[in-house]
Motif scaffolding. Sequence first.
Motif, PDB file in Angstrom:
ATOM      1  N   ASP A 210      15.730 108.297 -55.264  1.00  0.00           N
ATOM      2  CA  ASP A 210      16.906 109.091 -55.538  1.00  0.00           C
ATOM      3  C   ASP A 210      16.595 110.864 -55.281  1.00  0.00           C
ATOM      4  N   ILE A 211      15.656 110.876 -56.288  1.00  0.00           N
ATOM      5  CA  ILE A 211      14.968 112.139 -56.162  1.00  0.00           C
ATOM      6  C   ILE A 211      15.060 113.001 -55.193  1.00  0.00           C
ATOM      7  N   MET A 212      13.915 112.866 -54.085  1.00  0.00           N
ATOM      8  CA  MET A 212      14.041 113.295 -52.638  1.00  0.00           C
ATOM      9  C   MET A 212      15.296 113.337 -51.869  1.00  0.00           C
ATOM     10  N   ASP A 213      16.638 112.818 -52.126  1.00  0.00           N
ATOM     11  CA  ASP A 213      17.179 112.389 -51.862  1.00  0.00           C
ATOM     12  C   ASP A 213      18.239 113.468 -52.377  1.00  0.00           C
ATOM     13  N   ASP A 214      18.433 112.983 -53.654  1.00  0.00           N
ATOM     14  CA  ASP A 214      19.210 114.552 -54.089  1.00  0.00           C
ATOM     15  C   ASP A 214      18.400 115.795 -53.668  1.00  0.00           C
ATOM     16  N   LEU A 215      17.254 116.578 -53.316  1.00  0.00           N
ATOM     17  CA  LEU A 215      16.647 117.657 -53.102  1.00  0.00           C
ATOM     18  C   LEU A 215      16.975 118.218 -52.078  1.00  0.00           C
ATOM     19  N   LEU A 216      16.785 116.765 -50.955  1.00  0.00           N
ATOM     20  CA  LEU A 216      17.527 117.138 -49.858  1.00  0.00           C
ATOM     21  C   LEU A 216      18.780 117.984 -49.648  1.00  0.00           C
ATOM     22  N   GLU A 217      19.865 116.955 -50.119  1.00  0.00           N
ATOM     23  CA  GLU A 217      21.052 116.936 -50.077  1.00  0.00           C
ATOM     24  C   GLU A 217      21.313 117.997 -50.525  1.00  0.00           C
ATOM     25  N   LEU A 218      20.457 118.735 -52.632  1.00  0.00           N
ATOM     26  CA  LEU A 218      20.782 120.031 -53.063  1.00  0.00           C
ATOM     27  C   LEU A 218      20.256 121.145 -51.415  1.00  0.00           C
ATOM     28  N   SER A 219      19.648 121.276 -50.898  1.00  0.00           N
ATOM     29  CA  SER A 219      18.632 122.296 -49.886  1.00  0.00           C
ATOM     30  C   SER A 219      19.467 122.372 -48.421  1.00  0.00           C
ATOM     31  N   ARG A 220      20.199 121.103 -48.804  1.00  0.00           N
ATOM     32  CA  ARG A 220      20.875 121.008 -47.079  1.00  0.00           C
ATOM     33  C   ARG A 220      22.556 122.064 -47.947  1.00  0.00           C
ATOM     34  N   GLU A 222      23.086 123.607 -50.088  1.00  0.00           N
ATOM     35  CA  GLU A 222      21.932 125.170 -50.541  1.00  0.00           C
ATOM     36  C   GLU A 222      22.110 126.054 -49.112  1.00  0.00           C
ATOM     37  N   SER A 223      21.778 126.085 -48.075  1.00  0.00           N
ATOM     38  CA  SER A 223      21.696 127.001 -46.674  1.00  0.00           C
ATOM     39  C   SER A 223      22.698 126.003 -46.001  1.00  0.00           C
ATOM     40  N   ASN A 224      23.758 125.324 -46.574  1.00  0.00           N
ATOM     41  CA  ASN A 224      25.373 125.786 -45.562  1.00  0.00           C
ATOM     42  C   ASN A 224      24.993 125.539 -44.573  1.00  0.00           C
ATOM     43  N   GLU A 225      23.691 124.603 -44.158  1.00  0.00           N
ATOM     44  CA  GLU A 225      23.466 124.481 -42.522  1.00  0.00           C
ATOM     45  C   GLU A 225      25.026 123.243 -41.913  1.00  0.00           C
ATOM     46  N   ALA A 226      24.450 123.817 -40.885  1.00  0.00           N
ATOM     47  CA  ALA A 226      25.473 122.880 -39.829  1.00  0.00           C
ATOM     48  C   ALA A 226      26.365 122.132 -40.812  1.00  0.00           C
ATOM     49  N   SER A 227      27.437 122.910 -41.241  1.00  0.00           N
ATOM     50  CA  SER A 227      28.441 122.705 -42.089  1.00  0.00           C
ATOM     51  C   SER A 227      29.362 122.699 -41.897  1.00  0.00           C
ATOM     52  N   GLU A 228      30.408 121.767 -41.072  1.00  0.00           N
ATOM     53  CA  GLU A 228      31.519 121.017 -40.647  1.00  0.00           C
ATOM     54  C   GLU A 228      32.543 121.788 -41.315  1.00  0.00           C
ATOM     55  N   ARG A 229      33.448 122.690 -40.725  1.00  0.00           N
ATOM     56  CA  ARG A 229      34.938 122.769 -41.111  1.00  0.00           C
ATOM     57  C   ARG A 229      36.211 122.121 -40.046  1.00  0.00           C
ATOM     58  N   ALA A 230      36.655 120.680 -41.023  1.00  0.00           N
ATOM     59  CA  ALA A 230      37.152 120.457 -40.768  1.00  0.00           C
ATOM     60  C   ALA A 230      38.941 120.359 -41.063  1.00  0.00           C
ATOM     61  N   PRO A 231      40.260 120.057 -40.647  1.00  0.00           N
ATOM     62  CA  PRO A 231      41.065 119.721 -41.775  1.00  0.00           C
ATOM     63  C   PRO A 231      40.187 117.931 -42.376  1.00  0.00           C
ATOM     64  N   VAL A 350      26.819 120.123 -57.006  1.00  0.00           N
ATOM     65  CA  VAL A 350      28.761 120.290 -56.939  1.00  0.00           C
ATOM     66  C   VAL A 350      29.566 121.998 -57.104  1.00  0.00           C
ATOM     67  N   ARG A 351      28.751 122.579 -57.674  1.00  0.00           N
ATOM     68  CA  ARG A 351      29.151 123.967 -58.312  1.00  0.00           C
ATOM     69  C   ARG A 351      28.657 124.622 -56.805  1.00  0.00           C
ATOM     70  N   HIS A 352      26.984 124.429 -55.968  1.00  0.00           N
ATOM     71  CA  HIS A 352      27.127 124.958 -54.845  1.00  0.00           C
ATOM     72  C   HIS A 352      28.249 124.418 -54.029  1.00  0.00           C
ATOM     73  N   VAL A 353      28.698 123.202 -53.318  1.00  0.00           N
ATOM     74  CA  VAL A 353      29.456 122.857 -52.501  1.00  0.00           C
ATOM     75  C   VAL A 353      30.834 123.422 -53.072  1.00  0.00           C
TER      76      VAL A 353
END
Length: 383
Positions: A210-220, A222-231, A350-353
Amino acid sequence: MIVALVVVAAAVGLVIVGAVAWREHRHFVDAEENRRRDDEMHRRQEGEVADSEARLRLSLDAITQGVVMADADGTVLYRNPYSQPFTEARHGEALVEAAVSELLAEAAQGRAVEREVELFGPPRQCLFVSAMPLRAEGRDYGSVALIDDITEPQRLDAMRRDFVANISHELRTPMGALSLLAETLAGETDPEVVSRLAVRVQAEAIRLSDIMDDLLELSRIESNEASERAPVAIQHVISDALSRARATAEEKDVPIETALPALDLVVRADRRQLTSAVFNLLDNAVKYSEATRPVRVTTRLEGNWVEVEVRDQGYGIPLRHQERIFERFYQVDRSRGQTDGGVGLGLAIVRHVATNHGGEVRVESTEGEGSSFTLAVPIGAQA
Ligand code: ADP
């Protein structure tokens, strides 16, 4: 005959005089021409010097580093705009100005010097002042001082150090537990105890993952990497987040109620990120509530904003902690976080999102009564 000779002699004389006069005239014209050419060259050279001086000055004016130049007596000859505020008479600026003057004087003696100056503000600022002599081909031109604002690099450095320390700490706890459990298991023969220990090994392994998942999620995020914007229909985000949070809620016997508006709300967003944010709010609401205390998710349209509110009737958060709970690894009650499986990354996610979507997250909470978290994102389109 004599007359003819005289005439010839006169003619020759005239030719000679004419030639001399012509030569003198030529000399005069040539000298004029040369002088004009010299003048022009001089003017051009002067223009070039003025141009390169202007270019140099404009470049120094443009750089985001303070530059102060002084002659060998310490008299300031030039100061670029970035260094100007430090000449103001406020206490902090006076400290910088004093450091600049001292370092310029020391550098004029022939050695490079540097110093950190801390201004306690607010805002707190840390400046790095360095000075060096200006010397070329045995000639002394005075000294130059440079001022760098190192507040932000220092802050990032401290954040990086804290982050590594926090991760190490968070990983060490389950790793230590796993090692202890494995050691006990190795010497255990009673099948009942072995199976109890195995269950605990599994729980610690899940915690680690769970810790690893949270860390990976946060880093993803934070970098806003591959962020897809769609309706994205907010209803889908809520139902995805609900299905992820339901198992824990049922296990804890915390009911989740939803209130969706009649109208379908659609925002331009990264669906995965929004789902992750709403899930973290729901997960916390469940985690920090007693059994049977309901959690309510409300979605509404406020002007051009879509708001998702997650309200619980749980433990609540003391006011003094409310500012800091969005920081990475910040936990109000660490022992409670440990037993509930939290690491302190949920609200940072949440804040980063919210920030990534040009939105915000707000909290209202009363200790002993409950909390309400609202994620607000600007609407992209409404259907
Ligand atoms: P954690 O993994 O500890 O839940 P979070 O970043 O999600 O980390 O939350 C930070 C801290 O804020 C938590 O440790 C908890 O003390 C407090 N908190 C968050 N949400 C709630 C809530 N709904 N009710 C009470 N406390 C909360």
